[in-house]
Design a protein around this motif. Sequence first.
Motif, mmCIF file in Angstrom:
data_model
loop_
_atom_site.group_PDB
_atom_site.id
_atom_site.type_symbol
_atom_site.label_atom_id
_atom_site.label_comp_id
_atom_site.label_asym_id
_atom_site.label_seq_id
_atom_site.Cartn_x
_atom_site.Cartn_y
_atom_site.Cartn_z
ATOM 1 N N LYS A 20 -2.818 20.124 21.262
ATOM 2 C CA LYS A 20 -2.796 18.951 20.376
ATOM 3 C C LYS A 20 -2.527 17.657 21.131
ATOM 4 N N SER A 21 -1.891 17.750 22.295
ATOM 5 C CA SER A 21 -1.626 16.523 23.048
ATOM 6 C C SER A 21 -2.915 15.941 23.623
ATOM 7 N N MET A 22 -3.976 16.714 23.624
ATOM 8 C CA MET A 22 -5.258 16.238 24.145
ATOM 9 C C MET A 22 -6.121 15.617 23.043
ATOM 10 N N THR A 23 -5.743 15.792 21.770
ATOM 11 C CA THR A 23 -6.534 15.240 20.679
ATOM 12 C C THR A 23 -6.050 13.825 20.361
ATOM 13 N N THR A 24 -6.939 13.045 19.758
ATOM 14 C CA THR A 24 -6.621 11.683 19.367
ATOM 15 C C THR A 24 -6.603 11.615 17.852
ATOM 16 N N PRO A 172 0.674 8.190 16.792
ATOM 17 C CA PRO A 172 2.059 7.717 16.677
ATOM 18 C C PRO A 172 3.037 8.879 16.814
ATOM 19 N N LYS A 173 4.107 8.643 17.509
ATOM 20 C CA LYS A 173 5.085 9.701 17.782
ATOM 21 C C LYS A 173 6.275 9.667 16.824
ATOM 22 N N CYS A 174 6.460 8.554 16.109
ATOM 23 C CA CYS A 174 7.626 8.416 15.254
ATOM 24 C C CYS A 174 7.237 8.466 13.783
#
Length: 176
Positions: A20-24, A172-174
């Motif tokens: 998932k870290s590779m998806t936008t 977004p991470k938050c």
Amino acid sequence: MKKLLLFATIIAINACNPDKSMTTETVKGYRPIYVSYANLRNVSSGSPQKLRKAGKIYTKDKYLYINEIGQGIHVFDNSDKTKPQAVAFISIPANQDISIADNILYADNADDLVAIDITNPLAVKVVKRIEKAFPYPSYPQQNGVPSRGKFECVDPSKGYVVGWEYTDLVNPKCFR
């Protein structure tokens, strides 16, 4: 043999799930609006300004002090109570609240507390500043901004958060 088969199955399942870290992901959310601390900490007297968003009101001697939310303090000569005359504006960026005792006006200046000598409201002087006296705004919580949802994480190294803009955010991470 069963353990080997189970291990191979787990590896196969994880290989089918992309990282998932590779998806936008682009979503609507809030991005902080920053102001540098150098600009925030510039407290000064200036010419009168138009009153737009009034907050608390204080009287001291012949003067009337009206808080302009987020901006500072309007000063009026209130000698004639039927016709107060604007005489000055005390710029206190990101100010929300004020109090007056004796000749000292206490105000929040972003996350700092400032004590300002108002003996002469046309030429004020900061007599004390307590830095980081109030919490840093780490998530959207002001009027008109939902307290739940995704937002861009704040970065205090960019300055102080004075507002939030609703916009497209990428990954977004938050969230709240």
